[in-house]
Design a protein around this motif. Structure first.
Motif, PDB file in Angstrom:
ATOM      1  N   ARG A 190       0.830  -1.205   0.000  1.00  0.00           N
ATOM      2  CA  ARG A 190       0.000   0.000   0.000  1.00  0.00           C
ATOM      3  C   ARG A 190       0.868   1.260   0.000  1.00  0.00           C
ATOM      4  NH1 ARG A 190      -3.457  -3.025   3.278  1.00  0.00           N
ATOM      5  NH2 ARG A 190      -2.535  -2.237   5.189  1.00  0.00           N
ATOM      6  N   GLU A 191       1.945   1.207   0.770  1.00  0.00           N
ATOM      7  CA  GLU A 191       2.846   2.349   0.850  1.00  0.00           C
ATOM      8  C   GLU A 191       3.475   2.637  -0.516  1.00  0.00           C
ATOM      9  OE1 GLU A 191       6.496   2.659   3.703  1.00  0.00           O
ATOM     10  OE2 GLU A 191       4.665   2.324   4.879  1.00  0.00           O
ATOM     11  N   GLN A 192       3.921   1.548  -1.140  1.00  0.00           N
ATOM     12  CA  GLN A 192       4.542   1.704  -2.453  1.00  0.00           C
ATOM     13  C   GLN A 192       3.524   2.235  -3.471  1.00  0.00           C
ATOM     14  OE1 GLN A 192       7.537   1.689  -3.285  1.00  0.00           O
ATOM     15  NE2 GLN A 192       7.407   1.717  -5.528  1.00  0.00           N
ATOM     16  N   ALA A 193       2.284   1.746  -3.345  1.00  0.00           N
ATOM     17  CA  ALA A 193       1.228   2.205  -4.252  1.00  0.00           C
ATOM     18  C   ALA A 193       1.015   3.698  -4.078  1.00  0.00           C
ATOM     19  CB  ALA A 193      -0.069   1.447  -3.976  1.00  0.00           C
ATOM     20  N   GLU A 194       1.136   4.157  -2.827  1.00  0.00           N
ATOM     21  CA  GLU A 194       0.968   5.583  -2.532  1.00  0.00           C
ATOM     22  C   GLU A 194       2.112   6.399  -3.161  1.00  0.00           C
ATOM     23  OE1 GLU A 194      -1.479   7.169  -1.341  1.00  0.00           O
ATOM     24  OE2 GLU A 194      -0.498   9.127  -1.122  1.00  0.00           O
ATOM     25  N   VAL A 195       3.315   5.837  -3.095  1.00  0.00           N
ATOM     26  CA  VAL A 195       4.469   6.500  -3.730  1.00  0.00           C
ATOM     27  C   VAL A 195       4.180   6.699  -5.217  1.00  0.00           C
ATOM     28  CG1 VAL A 195       6.880   6.193  -4.447  1.00  0.00           C
ATOM     29  CG2 VAL A 195       6.195   5.646  -2.085  1.00  0.00           C
ATOM     30  N   VAL A 196       3.711   5.622  -5.847  1.00  0.00           N
ATOM     31  CA  VAL A 196       3.423   5.675  -7.285  1.00  0.00           C
ATOM     32  C   VAL A 196       2.332   6.699  -7.571  1.00  0.00           C
ATOM     33  CG1 VAL A 196       2.441   4.385  -9.218  1.00  0.00           C
ATOM     34  CG2 VAL A 196       4.176   3.320  -7.753  1.00  0.00           C
ATOM     35  N   ARG A 197       1.289   6.636  -6.717  1.00  0.00           N
ATOM     36  CA  ARG A 197       0.173   7.560  -6.925  1.00  0.00           C
ATOM     37  C   ARG A 197       0.650   9.018  -6.857  1.00  0.00           C
ATOM     38  NH1 ARG A 197      -3.501  10.614  -4.610  1.00  0.00           N
ATOM     39  NH2 ARG A 197      -2.612  10.431  -2.524  1.00  0.00           N
ATOM     40  N   ARG A 198       1.450   9.319  -5.834  1.00  0.00           N
ATOM     41  CA  ARG A 198       1.941  10.693  -5.669  1.00  0.00           C
ATOM     42  C   ARG A 198       2.778  11.130  -6.851  1.00  0.00           C
ATOM     43  NH1 ARG A 198       3.334  10.691   0.100  1.00  0.00           N
ATOM     44  NH2 ARG A 198       1.337  10.905   1.174  1.00  0.00           N
ATOM     45  N   LEU A 199       3.659  10.232  -7.278  1.00  0.00           N
ATOM     46  CA  LEU A 199       4.530  10.575  -8.408  1.00  0.00           C
ATOM     47  C   LEU A 199       3.684  10.898  -9.631  1.00  0.00           C
ATOM     48  CD1 LEU A 199       7.433   7.978  -8.167  1.00  0.00           C
ATOM     49  CD2 LEU A 199       7.594  10.459  -7.911  1.00  0.00           C
TER      50      LEU A 199
END
Lengths: 504, 504
Positions: free
Chosen positions: B11-20
Motif C-alpha cells: 500500500r505504501e509503495q502504491a501511494e508512492v506511485v500515486r503521488r509521483l
C-alpha cells in the motif's frame, strides 16, 4: 498545370487517408496511405496543405444550432420539471474520471470507453454513463441517502447511427434514489417518472418493459446455465430487441459454449410477457418457484405491480422476460421504455426509434468503491434525450411552427441618420431596466432593414427615435405585427414595453 | 502478521506511485516505482489490491454538491439573463474537436491541451476554450452574422490552484458577435455586458482593463522589437499582472533575446493607464503617432470610450497598456475584468482572486478555417464563473443563509400505520396535477420523522392522511413553520397547495 494536377492528386490522397481514418480501418493500412500522402506532398513542396484540413466535428458528434437548442431546451425543461416535482436535488461531476474508476463496471461495453492520452499524470477516461460517477460520488462523500438528478453528456465509442439519434457524445438525464428503504417504493417512483416524462413530451404511444436480474439469474440457473456464464448469457439475451432468437441462440451456443438444450429452455422463457397474471403464473412455475433468487424477484415484481396499479400506470407497463439490459451493475428490477410508433403522420420518413429510457436497481455498485465494501442500495432511471430530440426536431421541420431563437422584446431603431448616439443612450436605459433589447450595429441603418430584422427574428416591438421625438420627449413605439405606431412619453416607455410583452 | 506487513508495504509503495503520477514526475521515475510495486504485489499474491484504488476526482477537477449546484444556478441565471437581454441566441458544440482544429490557435498555451488516446480513428483533443469551436462552427456552416452565447466546460492541463478557483475543468460563459459592422459598436456592447454581469452579481468593486493588439504591436514596433518577436514579447507582457516588471524584462532579454534598450522602452509604455486623456496623449506621442497600426488602434479606442460614456460605464474602465492577453488569435480590442477587493468583511480568509472575465476582437480566426480564407470579424467576451463561484460560496458559508436544494411544496404523510397505499394514491394525484411532492420511502414512517424531514429540507407543507380524514373525505394540511393544521376537502387540496406556495 502540372502543379495543379499534382495538387489535385495530393488532395485526393488526403481524402483517401481521411476516409480510412474515419472508417477506423486497420492501422497498418492507414499508415501506408499516410506515408504515400507525405511523399506526394514532399514532391509537390511549397505551401500545399494550408487550409486543407477537414472542417467537421468528430465522428458521432454534432453541433446544436440555435433552433435545435430551442427544441432541446423544451425537452430539458419538461424533464427537469418532472425531476423537481419528485423532490430531487441536482449534482454535477467531471466529464472524465480516473480510468480505474470505470474499470470493471460495464462488462462487454468497456471497449467503448474513450481514454485520454497519457500526457504524464493520471490515466483518465471520459465518463461512459452518469451512474458510475454517481456511485463514486456517494462512496467518496460517504452519502447513504440522496435523491438526485444529473443531466450531462456521456461518451461511447460506438458505431454512430446519427439519423436514428445514436451518437458518440450524447446527453443522459438521470434520476436516482439511494438509500435503505422498504422494497419497491423508490423503484415504483422511477417508473412513474418515466411515465410522466414520456406522456408530457407527447411522443406517441410507448411501453415500459420491466424485468428483474434475480428472475433472469434464477431462470438461467433452472435452465442449466453455469454460474460463471450468467453475465455473458445475459448480454446475449439483451440483444433480443435487435436480432431474432435464432441468432441469439447461435451466439449462446456457438460463441459462448452453452448447451443447445439450455439455450432452448431459455428460449421458451424469454417469449413470455404480461402483467400480474404472468407473475402469478411464474410463481407457480414448478422449476422457477424452487429457485430462491427467482422467487424473491417475482415476489418484488408483484409488489411493484401493486404500487404501479395505485399510480394508475400499469396500462403501459409490461413484465417482459426478454429484457436483460447490457450493463453489469444491475442487481434487481430493470426497465426500458420504447416508443411504439410515430404519432405524427405528416412526416414522410419516420425515424426508426427504439429505447428512450432505461434503468434499474444497482445495490452493489457503491460498495465497489467503498474501502470497506459498505453497500448503498440504489435505483434509478436514465432518459435518453437524443432520440426524443430527433423526433421532436422532425416534427417541427414538418410543421409550419416558427421557433424563435431569441427573447428580444424591442429593437431600438431610428428613421434618420446621425442618431447612433441617441440609440445607444436609449438601449442602455432599457438594458438597465431589464428589458431585452437590440440595435443594428450600423451607424446609419435604413428603417426598412431594421423592420425586416424584427420580422425575421420575431421581435414584437420597435422603439423609434427621431429628431422630432427627441424634441417632444417621446419615443415612437411600433407593433411589428399590426404596424400600429404610438408616441409614448420617454418616462413611460419601460412600463409600456413590459406591459405589452408580459404575455410572451 | 507477515502478510499484513507485506500488504502495508504494498500500500505504501502504491501511494508512492500515486503521488509521483499526481505530481507528474518524470516518466522514467514513475516506471521504476511502478515496476517495484508490481514486483511487491507479485510476491504477496492473492487478492491484495482489491478495493485499494484511489477514491477521488481527477487532478484539478471537482464534483458539485446539491448546495453548490444551487449557488451555481444563481450565477448562471444572472449571466444567461444578461446574454438574453442583449438578444443572443445559444449554440452548443462537442466537448472534443479534431486535434488539427485546435492546432496553431493558442500560441504558448497549446501545451496545455488535453489529447485523447489514439484508439483507432480520428485524433481528438478536448476543447481549450469556446472561441475556436465557435469559429470552426461559423466556417463550417458558412455563417457570417450571428450573436450567440455558449456556456460549457473547457479543459486545460494547467497547474490547478483550486482554492483560488483555478481548475483543469471549468465553465466558460461566452458571448460573441460575429459580422461585418460599423467600428466599435459590438465591442462596446461586450464591455457593457461585463459591466452588467459583475454589477448584478454584487461581487464588490471591479475594474475592466482595455487595450488593443494594434496599439501593442505599434508599441513593439516603435520600441524596436523585430516583427518576428511580436507574439512572444506579447506573451511576456501578459504576465505583468502576476509578476513584477523586472522579471518580465529578464524573460524578454534573457530568454527571448530582446535588446535591453527595447525592453526598457516597452517598460515605460506599459506603466501607462487612464482614460480618454491618455488616448489623446498617445495620439500626440511623437513615436506612436507615426505608426499606422497604433494610430488605428488609438482612433478606435477613442471611439470605444465615446460609446462607453453613452453607456455610463467609463468609471469602471481603464485603458491599460500593460494588458496583453495570452491567446494568439486577438487582432484588435482586448479586455479583462478584475475584482479589486472583497466586499464581504465577515470572511476571515478572503480568497485571492484576479481576472473574472476577458475577451477581445479576433477578426482572423474564422478565416483560418475557411477553405478560401474568407474572414468573419468577431468580438466576444468570456465570463469565468469558477472564481465568481468561489467568492459566492464563501459568502454563503459565512452567512447564516440556508439554501434549499429542492423545490418540494408538500410532503404526503400519515400518522397511523398501514396507510402506504393511501399515501401513494394521494401523491400520484398531486404529481399528476404538477405539485412538487415527496413521501418517505417507508411502509410505516413515524409522524415525527416525517415532520423532521420537512424541517431539514425546507418543505413548507405536510398533507396528512389518516383513517378519520379518509372517512371524512378530507386531508389535514399542516404548515411546517407555524404548525397550524386545517382539514381541506380532498377536491380542494391541489388548489389550496398551489395558493399557499405561489410566492415561493
Amino acid at each position: 498545370m502540372a502543379a495543379e494536377a499534382a495538387a489535385a492528386a495530393v488532395r485526393e490522397q488526403a481524402e483517401v487517408v481521411r476516409r480510412l481514418k474515419q472508417d477506423e480501418a486497420e492501422p497498418e493500412r492507414i499508415a501506408k496511405e499516410v506515408a504515400k500522402l507525405l511523399e506526394m506532398k514532399a514532391q509537390l513542396g511549397g505551401e500545399e496543405g494550408k487550409h486543407k484540413f477537414v472542417l467537421k466535428t468528430p465522428k458521432g458528434t454534432r453541433d446544436y444550432s440555435p433552433k435545435q437548442m430551442a427544441i432541446r431546451e423544451r425537452v430539458f425543461t419538461a424533464i427537469i420539471n418532472c425531476f423537481k416535482r419528485h423532490g430531487a436535488e441536482v449534482i454535477d461531476t467531471p466529464v472524465f474520471e480516473l480510468k480505474e474508476t470505470l474499470t470493471g463496471k460495464y462488462g462487454e461495453d468497456s471497449k467503448l470507453i474513450y481514454d485520454l492520452k497519457d500526457q504524464g499524470g493520471e490515466l483518465l477516461s471520459l465518463r461512459y454513463d452518469l451512474t458510475v460517477p454517481f456511485a463514486r460520488y456517494l462512496a467518496m462523500n460517504k452519502i447513504t441517502n440522496i435523491k438526485r438528478y444529473h443531466i450531462a453528456k456521456v461518451y461511447r465509442r460506438d458505431n454512430p447511427a446519427m439519423t436514428r439519434g445514436r451518437y458518440r457524445e450524447f446527453y443522459q438525464c438521470d434520476f436516482d434514489i439511494a438509500g435503505q428503504f422498504d422494497p419497491m417504493i423508490p423503484d415504483a417512483e422511477c417508473l412513474k417518472i418515466v411515465h410522466e416524462i414520456l406522456s408530457d413530451l407527447q411522443l406517441g404511444d410507448f411501453l415500459i418493459k420491466v424485468n428483474d436480474r434475480r428472475i433472469l439469474d434464477g431462470m438461467f440457473a433452472v435452465c442449466g446455465v453455469p454460474d460463471s456464464k450468467f453475465r455473458t448469457i445475459c448480454s446475449s439475451v439483451d440483444k433480443l430487441d435487435k436480432v431474432p432468437w435464432e441468432e441469439v441462440k447461435n451466439e449462446m451456443v456457438g460463441e459462448k459454449g452453452l448447451s443447445p438444450e439450455a439455450a432452448d429452455r431459455i428460449g421458451e422463457y424469454v417469449q413470455l410477457h404480461g402483467g400480474l397474471d404472468l407473475i402469478e403464473q411464474l410463481l407457480q412455475d414448478p422449476k422457477l418457484s424452487q429457485n430462491k433468487l427467482a422467487k424473491e424477484g417475482l415476489g418484488d415484481m408483484k409488489l411493484l405491480f401493486e404500487y404501479l396499479t395505485l399510480f394508475g400506470i400499469t396500462g403501459k407497463i409490461s413484465f417482459d422476460l426478454s429484457l436483460a439490459r447490457g450493463l453489469d451493475y444491475y442487481t434487481g428490477v430493470i426497465y426500458e421504455a420504447v416508443l411504439l410508433q410515430q404519432q405524427n403522420d405528416h412526416v414522410e420518413d419516420p425515424v426508426s426509434i427504439g429505447s428512450v429510457a432505461g434503468g434499474g436497481r444497482y445495490d452493489g455498485l457503491v460498495g465497489m468503491f467503498d474501502p470497506k465494501g459498505r453497500k448503498v442500495p440504489c435505483v434509478g432511471v436514465s432518459i435518453g434525450i437524443e432520440r426524443i430530440f430527433s423526433i421532436l426536431e422532425q416534427r417541427v421541420e414538418a410543421s409550419e411552427e416558427k421557433i424563435r431563437t431569441t427573447e428580444t422584446q424591442v429593437l431600438v431603431a431610428s428613421a434618420q441618420k446621425k442618431l447612433l448616439e441617441e440609440r445607444l443612450k436609449l438601449i442602455s436605459e432599457l438594458w438597465d431596466a431589464g428589458i431585452k433589447a437590440e440595435i443594428l450595429y450600423k451607424k446609419n441603418p435604413k428603417l426598412l432593414n431594421q423592420l425586416q430584422y424584427c420580422e425575421e427574428t420575431g421581435i414584437p416591438l420597435v422603439a423609434i427615435v427621431g429628431e422630432q421625438e427627441l424634441k417632444d420627449g417621446v419615443v415612437k413605439l411600433r407593433d411589428v405585427a399590426t404596424r400600429e405606431e404610438v408616441n409614448i412619453r420617454r418616462e413611460n416607455l419601460i412600463e409600456e414595453i413590459r406591459m405589452r410583452t408580459s404575455q410572451l
